[in-house]
Design a protein around this motif. Sequence first.
Motif, mmCIF file in Angstrom:
data_model
loop_
_atom_site.group_PDB
_atom_site.id
_atom_site.type_symbol
_atom_site.label_atom_id
_atom_site.label_comp_id
_atom_site.label_asym_id
_atom_site.label_seq_id
_atom_site.Cartn_x
_atom_site.Cartn_y
_atom_site.Cartn_z
ATOM 1 N N CYS A 17 14.694 55.091 35.814
ATOM 2 C CA CYS A 17 14.350 56.042 34.758
ATOM 3 C C CYS A 17 12.909 56.506 34.936
ATOM 4 N N VAL A 72 18.906 53.193 34.907
ATOM 5 C CA VAL A 72 19.825 54.022 34.129
ATOM 6 C C VAL A 72 21.264 53.651 34.459
ATOM 7 N N CYS A 78 19.776 56.070 29.810
ATOM 8 C CA CYS A 78 18.876 54.920 29.944
ATOM 9 C C CYS A 78 19.029 54.013 28.735
ATOM 10 N N SER A 88 16.968 57.967 27.039
ATOM 11 C CA SER A 88 16.931 59.226 27.793
ATOM 12 C C SER A 88 18.302 59.531 28.385
ATOM 13 N N ASN A 108 16.646 65.663 33.612
ATOM 14 C CA ASN A 108 16.409 65.035 32.309
ATOM 15 C C ASN A 108 16.756 66.028 31.201
ATOM 16 N N ALA A 134 12.173 60.733 28.834
ATOM 17 C CA ALA A 134 12.019 60.885 30.296
ATOM 18 C C ALA A 134 11.305 62.199 30.601
#
Length: 166
Positions: free
Chosen positions: A81, A88, A114, A119, A127, A132
Amino acid sequence: MSANDRREFLIKLGTGAGVCALAAQGVASLRSLVPNVSYDAPTTVKLGPVADFSDGLKFLADERLFIFRDGNTFHAVSAVCTHLGCTVRAEALSRPETATVGGAPLRLSHQFSCPCHGSHYSGDGTNLSGPAPKPLAWFRLSVATDDGQLVVDLADEVERDFRLTV
Ligand code: FES
């Protein structure tokens, strides 16, 4: 040579020897700060024979890496991440899709999330939400010339148009 000259000569000789000894000690001290051996993990890692990778996604825990295979095409996405470095998770999409990524079509079968601070990333690592700050990294893949294994270079981040075709 008079007694005074001799004394002066011996004082200079002693001072010079002292300076040389101090300099040698200083160099030795500085040299001791530099290790003779590097214990850093190698950045190029053999991942196994190409045939061991079936279509779809394979997660490699040691390398914290997702390898995707679509027929003869491979790409590698980091599982680290970009917020604070947790690993993740990949979540299978209910309906895989094909998107244009880096100017070339890419089959997306998963997205990433994540577990640490929530995230979310799309299937190409972009992202989407959460803290993130940037996309998941992609790394260069190649095939070893000596034994045909798939190889990743974890120090060589590539653009999203990268595809390895075998
Ligand atoms: S480490 Fe992944 S969201 Fe914080």
